[in-house]
Design a protein around this motif. Sequence first.
Motif, mmCIF file in Angstrom:
data_model
loop_
_atom_site.group_PDB
_atom_site.id
_atom_site.type_symbol
_atom_site.label_atom_id
_atom_site.label_comp_id
_atom_site.label_asym_id
_atom_site.label_seq_id
_atom_site.Cartn_x
_atom_site.Cartn_y
_atom_site.Cartn_z
ATOM 1 N N LEU A 98 28.900 -22.605 32.230
ATOM 2 C CA LEU A 98 28.138 -21.719 33.084
ATOM 3 C C LEU A 98 27.454 -22.539 34.163
ATOM 4 O O LEU A 98 27.066 -23.680 33.942
ATOM 5 C CB LEU A 98 27.089 -20.968 32.258
ATOM 6 N N THR A 99 27.295 -21.927 35.326
ATOM 7 C CA THR A 99 26.618 -22.571 36.446
ATOM 8 C C THR A 99 25.536 -21.634 36.970
ATOM 9 O O THR A 99 25.481 -20.461 36.602
ATOM 10 C CB THR A 99 27.609 -22.885 37.583
ATOM 11 N N HIS A 100 24.712 -22.174 37.843
ATOM 12 C CA HIS A 100 23.683 -21.330 38.449
ATOM 13 C C HIS A 100 24.310 -20.351 39.431
ATOM 14 O O HIS A 100 25.378 -20.609 39.991
ATOM 15 C CB HIS A 100 22.651 -22.190 39.177
ATOM 16 N N VAL A 101 23.625 -19.245 39.639
ATOM 17 C CA VAL A 101 24.035 -18.271 40.640
ATOM 18 C C VAL A 101 23.946 -18.966 41.998
ATOM 19 O O VAL A 101 22.967 -19.662 42.276
ATOM 20 C CB VAL A 101 23.109 -17.036 40.590
ATOM 21 N N PRO A 102 24.959 -18.807 42.856
ATOM 22 C CA PRO A 102 24.942 -19.491 44.155
ATOM 23 C C PRO A 102 23.790 -19.026 45.044
ATOM 24 O O PRO A 102 23.355 -17.886 44.970
ATOM 25 C CB PRO A 102 26.292 -19.129 44.772
ATOM 26 N N GLU A 103 23.311 -19.936 45.883
ATOM 27 C CA GLU A 103 22.187 -19.635 46.756
ATOM 28 C C GLU A 103 22.566 -18.771 47.949
ATOM 29 O O GLU A 103 21.709 -18.108 48.527
ATOM 30 C CB GLU A 103 21.561 -20.935 47.264
ATOM 31 N N ALA A 104 23.806 -18.763 48.337
ATOM 32 C CA ALA A 104 24.237 -18.022 49.528
ATOM 33 C C ALA A 104 24.001 -16.531 49.354
ATOM 34 O O ALA A 104 24.074 -15.997 48.256
ATOM 35 C CB ALA A 104 25.714 -18.280 49.789
ATOM 36 N N GLY A 105 23.687 -15.880 50.438
ATOM 37 C CA GLY A 105 23.593 -14.423 50.422
ATOM 38 C C GLY A 105 22.197 -13.861 50.501
ATOM 39 O O GLY A 105 22.015 -12.662 50.583
ATOM 40 N N GLY A 106 21.177 -14.686 50.462
ATOM 41 C CA GLY A 106 19.811 -14.200 50.598
ATOM 42 C C GLY A 106 19.374 -13.256 49.495
ATOM 43 O O GLY A 106 18.637 -12.308 49.744
ATOM 44 N N ALA A 107 19.817 -13.492 48.291
ATOM 45 C CA ALA A 107 19.477 -12.608 47.182
ATOM 46 C C ALA A 107 18.002 -12.737 46.799
ATOM 47 O O ALA A 107 17.501 -13.840 46.627
ATOM 48 C CB ALA A 107 20.350 -12.924 45.973
ATOM 49 N N PRO A 108 17.307 -11.607 46.636
ATOM 50 C CA PRO A 108 15.898 -11.657 46.288
ATOM 51 C C PRO A 108 15.635 -12.058 44.838
ATOM 52 O O PRO A 108 14.500 -12.372 44.484
ATOM 53 C CB PRO A 108 15.419 -10.227 46.545
ATOM 54 N N ASP A 109 16.658 -12.077 44.011
ATOM 55 C CA ASP A 109 16.483 -12.372 42.583
ATOM 56 C C ASP A 109 16.904 -13.788 42.203
ATOM 57 O O ASP A 109 17.022 -14.104 41.024
ATOM 58 C CB ASP A 109 17.267 -11.367 41.749
ATOM 59 N N LEU A 110 17.115 -14.649 43.182
ATOM 60 C CA LEU A 110 17.634 -15.986 42.908
ATOM 61 C C LEU A 110 16.722 -16.790 41.985
ATOM 62 O O LEU A 110 17.196 -17.405 41.032
ATOM 63 C CB LEU A 110 17.869 -16.742 44.211
ATOM 64 N N ALA A 111 15.422 -16.769 42.222
ATOM 65 C CA ALA A 111 14.497 -17.534 41.383
ATOM 66 C C ALA A 111 14.537 -17.054 39.929
ATOM 67 O O ALA A 111 14.528 -17.867 39.001
ATOM 68 C CB ALA A 111 13.073 -17.440 41.934
ATOM 69 N N GLU A 112 14.611 -15.752 39.748
ATOM 70 C CA GLU A 112 14.672 -15.209 38.387
ATOM 71 C C GLU A 112 15.952 -15.637 37.684
ATOM 72 O O GLU A 112 15.939 -16.014 36.507
ATOM 73 C CB GLU A 112 14.563 -13.682 38.393
ATOM 74 N N TRP A 113 17.076 -15.590 38.410
ATOM 75 C CA TRP A 113 18.345 -15.987 37.806
ATOM 76 C C TRP A 113 18.385 -17.482 37.512
ATOM 77 O O TRP A 113 18.963 -17.904 36.519
ATOM 78 C CB TRP A 113 19.530 -15.564 38.675
ATOM 79 N N ARG A 114 17.750 -18.280 38.360
ATOM 80 C CA ARG A 114 17.673 -19.728 38.092
ATOM 81 C C ARG A 114 16.918 -19.955 36.790
ATOM 82 O O ARG A 114 17.319 -20.770 35.957
ATOM 83 C CB ARG A 114 16.986 -20.461 39.245
ATOM 84 N N ALA A 115 15.823 -19.237 36.593
ATOM 85 C CA ALA A 115 15.021 -19.382 35.369
ATOM 86 C C ALA A 115 15.791 -18.896 34.137
ATOM 87 O O ALA A 115 15.740 -19.527 33.075
ATOM 88 C CB ALA A 115 13.707 -18.615 35.514
ATOM 89 N N ILE A 116 16.502 -17.800 34.282
ATOM 90 C CA ILE A 116 17.280 -17.257 33.154
ATOM 91 C C ILE A 116 18.392 -18.216 32.751
ATOM 92 O O ILE A 116 18.630 -18.464 31.567
ATOM 93 C CB ILE A 116 17.878 -15.883 33.522
ATOM 94 N N MET A 117 19.080 -18.758 33.747
ATOM 95 C CA MET A 117 20.249 -19.576 33.471
ATOM 96 C C MET A 117 19.934 -21.037 33.160
ATOM 97 O O MET A 117 20.765 -21.726 32.546
ATOM 98 C CB MET A 117 21.229 -19.509 34.645
ATOM 99 N N ALA A 118 18.774 -21.534 33.548
ATOM 100 C CA ALA A 118 18.450 -22.963 33.385
ATOM 101 C C ALA A 118 18.695 -23.482 31.972
ATOM 102 O O ALA A 118 19.357 -24.514 31.798
ATOM 103 C CB ALA A 118 17.030 -23.253 33.843
ATOM 104 N N PRO A 119 18.201 -22.814 30.933
ATOM 105 C CA PRO A 119 18.441 -23.353 29.586
ATOM 106 C C PRO A 119 19.926 -23.435 29.222
ATOM 107 O O PRO A 119 20.352 -24.364 28.533
ATOM 108 C CB PRO A 119 17.725 -22.375 28.650
ATOM 109 N N HIS A 120 20.706 -22.503 29.707
ATOM 110 C CA HIS A 120 22.129 -22.450 29.364
ATOM 111 C C HIS A 120 22.944 -23.444 30.191
ATOM 112 O O HIS A 120 23.872 -24.064 29.674
ATOM 113 C CB HIS A 120 22.644 -21.025 29.531
ATOM 114 N N VAL A 121 22.574 -23.589 31.465
ATOM 115 C CA VAL A 121 23.242 -24.581 32.309
ATOM 116 C C VAL A 121 22.905 -25.980 31.807
ATOM 117 O O VAL A 121 23.784 -26.830 31.647
ATOM 118 C CB VAL A 121 22.834 -24.410 33.791
ATOM 119 N N ASP A 122 21.617 -26.231 31.520
ATOM 120 C CA ASP A 122 21.171 -27.545 31.040
ATOM 121 C C ASP A 122 21.816 -27.921 29.709
ATOM 122 O O ASP A 122 22.104 -29.092 29.457
ATOM 123 C CB ASP A 122 19.649 -27.589 30.899
ATOM 124 N N ALA A 123 22.054 -26.911 28.862
ATOM 125 C CA ALA A 123 22.663 -27.166 27.548
ATOM 126 C C ALA A 123 24.180 -27.303 27.628
ATOM 127 O O ALA A 123 24.824 -27.640 26.639
ATOM 128 C CB ALA A 123 22.301 -26.041 26.582
#
Length: 78
Positions: free
Chosen positions: A1-26
């Motif tokens: 799994l990777t982080h959600v891409p930054e492109a596109g100006g999505a307003p939920d990017l910070a939330e998705w980074r936080a959700i995915m961080a433990p899974h990407v890091d692991a």
Amino acid sequence: LTHVPEAGGAPDLAEWRAIMAPHVDAGDTWLSAPWAVTEFYVYRRIAALLRYFQNGFDPFSKAKRAGLESAVGSLDAL
């Protein structure tokens, strides 16, 4: 799994980074991460791919509307 891409100006990017961080890091994969995380993640990645936050195109809108309309009768019964 990777982080959600930054492109596109999505307003939920910070939330998705936080959700995915433990899974990407692991180093989690689709098979080792929790099912709910990967289920939501795949739909979020589709939204990014189709540039939902730029153009509002929702490829699932027809199915969502049909599901909502079919549930009205059941909800009225409650």
